[in-house]
Design a protein around this motif. Structure first.
Motif, PDB file in Angstrom:
ATOM      1  N   ILE A   1       2.767  -6.709 -12.986  1.00  0.00           N
ATOM      2  CA  ILE A   1       2.297  -5.396 -12.559  1.00  0.00           C
ATOM      3  C   ILE A   1       3.389  -4.654 -11.806  1.00  0.00           C
ATOM      4  O   ILE A   1       3.628  -3.453 -12.035  1.00  0.00           O
ATOM      5  CB  ILE A   1       1.034  -5.544 -11.687  1.00  0.00           C
ATOM      6  N   VAL A   2       4.076  -5.340 -10.905  1.00  0.00           N
ATOM      7  CA  VAL A   2       5.167  -4.714 -10.153  1.00  0.00           C
ATOM      8  C   VAL A   2       6.265  -4.243 -11.104  1.00  0.00           C
ATOM      9  O   VAL A   2       6.803  -3.137 -10.965  1.00  0.00           O
ATOM     10  CB  VAL A   2       5.733  -5.691  -9.107  1.00  0.00           C
ATOM     11  N   LEU A   3       6.586  -5.062 -12.107  1.00  0.00           N
ATOM     12  CA  LEU A   3       7.601  -4.684 -13.088  1.00  0.00           C
ATOM     13  C   LEU A   3       7.172  -3.491 -13.930  1.00  0.00           C
ATOM     14  O   LEU A   3       7.927  -2.526 -14.100  1.00  0.00           O
ATOM     15  CB  LEU A   3       7.901  -5.875 -14.001  1.00  0.00           C
ATOM     16  N   LYS A   4       5.946  -3.563 -14.459  1.00  0.00           N
ATOM     17  CA  LYS A   4       5.479  -2.522 -15.371  1.00  0.00           C
ATOM     18  C   LYS A   4       5.337  -1.163 -14.673  1.00  0.00           C
ATOM     19  O   LYS A   4       5.549  -0.118 -15.287  1.00  0.00           O
ATOM     20  CB  LYS A   4       4.128  -2.926 -15.971  1.00  0.00           C
ATOM     21  N   THR A   5       4.979  -1.179 -13.399  1.00  0.00           N
ATOM     22  CA  THR A   5       4.772   0.083 -12.669  1.00  0.00           C
ATOM     23  C   THR A   5       5.984   0.515 -11.867  1.00  0.00           C
ATOM     24  O   THR A   5       5.929   1.522 -11.164  1.00  0.00           O
ATOM     25  CB  THR A   5       3.582  -0.053 -11.704  1.00  0.00           C
ATOM     26  N   LYS A   6       7.074  -0.260 -11.964  1.00  0.00           N
ATOM     27  CA  LYS A   6       8.298   0.053 -11.209  1.00  0.00           C
ATOM     28  C   LYS A   6       8.009   0.220  -9.719  1.00  0.00           C
ATOM     29  O   LYS A   6       8.391   1.197  -9.086  1.00  0.00           O
ATOM     30  CB  LYS A   6       8.986   1.283 -11.786  1.00  0.00           C
ATOM     31  N   CYS A   7       7.266  -0.739  -9.207  1.00  0.00           N
ATOM     32  CA  CYS A   7       6.912  -0.780  -7.769  1.00  0.00           C
ATOM     33  C   CYS A   7       6.011   0.378  -7.343  1.00  0.00           C
ATOM     34  O   CYS A   7       5.946   0.723  -6.162  1.00  0.00           O
ATOM     35  CB  CYS A   7       8.157  -0.788  -6.885  1.00  0.00           C
ATOM     36  N   ALA A   8       5.336   0.992  -8.297  1.00  0.00           N
ATOM     37  CA  ALA A   8       4.424   2.109  -8.008  1.00  0.00           C
ATOM     38  C   ALA A   8       5.132   3.242  -7.283  1.00  0.00           C
ATOM     39  O   ALA A   8       4.504   4.033  -6.577  1.00  0.00           O
ATOM     40  CB  ALA A   8       3.230   1.619  -7.177  1.00  0.00           C
ATOM     41  N   GLY A   9       6.448   3.318  -7.443  1.00  0.00           N
ATOM     42  CA  GLY A   9       7.209   4.391  -6.806  1.00  0.00           C
ATOM     43  C   GLY A   9       7.465   4.184  -5.326  1.00  0.00           C
ATOM     44  O   GLY A   9       8.046   5.043  -4.674  1.00  0.00           O
ATOM     45  N   ASP A  10       7.052   3.041  -4.802  1.00  0.00           N
ATOM     46  CA  ASP A  10       7.235   2.758  -3.378  1.00  0.00           C
ATOM     47  C   ASP A  10       7.685   1.304  -3.217  1.00  0.00           C
ATOM     48  O   ASP A  10       6.874   0.422  -2.931  1.00  0.00           O
ATOM     49  CB  ASP A  10       5.936   2.997  -2.616  1.00  0.00           C
ATOM     50  N   PRO A  11       8.987   1.035  -3.403  1.00  0.00           N
ATOM     51  CA  PRO A  11       9.480  -0.348  -3.373  1.00  0.00           C
ATOM     52  C   PRO A  11       9.148  -1.100  -2.088  1.00  0.00           C
ATOM     53  O   PRO A  11       8.821  -2.293  -2.149  1.00  0.00           O
ATOM     54  CB  PRO A  11      10.997  -0.177  -3.529  1.00  0.00           C
ATOM     55  N   GLU A  12       9.225  -0.437  -0.961  1.00  0.00           N
ATOM     56  CA  GLU A  12       8.982  -1.141   0.305  1.00  0.00           C
ATOM     57  C   GLU A  12       7.549  -1.654   0.385  1.00  0.00           C
ATOM     58  O   GLU A  12       7.317  -2.835   0.697  1.00  0.00           O
ATOM     59  CB  GLU A  12       9.266  -0.211   1.494  1.00  0.00           C
ATOM     60  N   LYS A  13       6.578  -0.800   0.087  1.00  0.00           N
ATOM     61  CA  LYS A  13       5.182  -1.218   0.169  1.00  0.00           C
ATOM     62  C   LYS A  13       4.831  -2.214  -0.933  1.00  0.00           C
ATOM     63  O   LYS A  13       4.076  -3.165  -0.707  1.00  0.00           O
ATOM     64  CB  LYS A  13       4.262   0.000   0.114  1.00  0.00           C
ATOM     65  N   ALA A  14       5.365  -1.993  -2.133  1.00  0.00           N
ATOM     66  CA  ALA A  14       5.095  -2.920  -3.234  1.00  0.00           C
ATOM     67  C   ALA A  14       5.652  -4.303  -2.921  1.00  0.00           C
ATOM     68  O   ALA A  14       5.003  -5.327  -3.197  1.00  0.00           O
ATOM     69  CB  ALA A  14       5.698  -2.383  -4.529  1.00  0.00           C
ATOM     70  N   PHE A  15       6.837  -4.345  -2.326  1.00  0.00           N
ATOM     71  CA  PHE A  15       7.457  -5.621  -1.977  1.00  0.00           C
ATOM     72  C   PHE A  15       6.630  -6.356  -0.919  1.00  0.00           C
ATOM     73  O   PHE A  15       6.369  -7.552  -1.040  1.00  0.00           O
ATOM     74  CB  PHE A  15       8.876  -5.379  -1.463  1.00  0.00           C
ATOM     75  N   LEU A  16       6.202  -5.647   0.097  1.00  0.00           N
ATOM     76  CA  LEU A  16       5.395  -6.265   1.152  1.00  0.00           C
ATOM     77  C   LEU A  16       4.068  -6.772   0.599  1.00  0.00           C
ATOM     78  O   LEU A  16       3.602  -7.859   0.959  1.00  0.00           O
ATOM     79  CB  LEU A  16       5.153  -5.260   2.286  1.00  0.00           C
ATOM     80  N   LEU A  17       3.458  -5.982  -0.281  1.00  0.00           N
ATOM     81  CA  LEU A  17       2.180  -6.367  -0.870  1.00  0.00           C
ATOM     82  C   LEU A  17       2.347  -7.607  -1.746  1.00  0.00           C
ATOM     83  O   LEU A  17       1.517  -8.530  -1.702  1.00  0.00           O
ATOM     84  CB  LEU A  17       1.624  -5.202  -1.691  1.00  0.00           C
TER      85      LEU A  17
END
Length: 257
Positions: free
Chosen positions: A100-116
């Motif tokens: 999911i992280v790959l397909k959505t490119k971190c949802a446009g928010d790398p910091e929050k996606a990484f923490l999640l």
């Protein structure tokens, strides 16, 4: 440290064979989002044993701008999530989150996606049984919020009725992009020819709690099996719609997840 050398806390998302001995590594960090780097070395390479899917730690990379290449020079592993090796469910759950992280490119928010992502991997590593399934649902719901696609749970999308104060079941209606009360279900499905996803009161209460209570308080909630099933059907559907593609992990591992 020169500008060509960098270090960053990262999660290894995937490995792909490149040539006879090398691996193309996809990883994610809060600073750089998703990036690709080459891992060189044979089967006995120390780095080969360290750079593994779902491992978290400080990744050292060297960027050669002249050759437009990036290679991994070291990896200080901080968490390798050993329980994933003995639990097929945990391994598939981690694969789903990474895809999911790959397909959505971190949802446009790398910091929050990484923490999640880090919180999810650490969370399912420490639990067993049904708590793994609930952990997946919490991750998906929070990620939908990060994507800006999380539907409102407190009020009917059609008439504005308070959903959490009624004992009657509600439903998620795709053409309304939200949950609707029992009185509006027939009208909404007939008008838009949309299939409803049943959402009982326990499901809506749990999804609301994920947003409003602390993680510890949410984990202490007891959820009926039927409600877990309802949330699973809905959230798997919503996340695939959000990604705009059928997720390979769900397609291959649906019997496990």
């Amino acid at each position: 440290m020169s500008e060509r050398n960098r270090r960053m806390k990262s999660v290894i998302l995937s490995l792909k064979k490149s040539g006879e001995d090398n691996r193309l590594v996809k990883a994610v960090s809060a600073e750089n989002g998703i990036f690709t780097a080459m891992l060189y070395g044979g089967a006995k390479s120390r780095l080969k044993s360290l750079v593994q899917p779902f491992y978290t730690g400080i990744l050292y990379i060297y960027a050669d701008e002249a050759r437009h290449s990036t290679k991994i020079t070291d990896f200080d592993v901080q968490s390798c999530h050993l329980s994933f090796r003995t639990s097929l469910l945990k391994s598939w759950a981690a694969s789903l989150a990474c895809e999911i992280v790959l397909k959505t490119k971190c949802a446009g928010d790398p910091e929050k996606a990484f923490l999640l992502l880090c919180a999810f991997l650490d969370g399912i590593d420490s639990v067993e049984g049904n708590e793994i399934h609930l952990g997946i649902l919490r991750f998906l719901w929070r990620y939908l919020a990060l994507l800006g696609l999380q539907p409102e749970t407190r009020t009917c999308a059609v008439c504005g009725t308070q959903l959490l104060t009624h004992e009657q079941n509600a439903a998620y209606i795709e053409n309304q992009n939200g949950f609707v009360c029992a009185d509006c279900i027939a009208f909404s499905t007939e008008k838009g020819n949309s299939t409803p996803f049943a959402s009982d009161l326990d499901s809506l209460t749990y999804l609301t709690a994920i947003n409003e209570l602390s993680p510890g308080q949410v984990r202490s909630l007891l959820i009926p099996a039927e409600s877990v099933y309802n949330m699973k059907r809905l959230l798997y559907n919503l996340i695939e719609k959000s990604c705009g593609i059928q997720l390979e992990t769900l397609k291959s591992g649906i019997g496990i997840l």
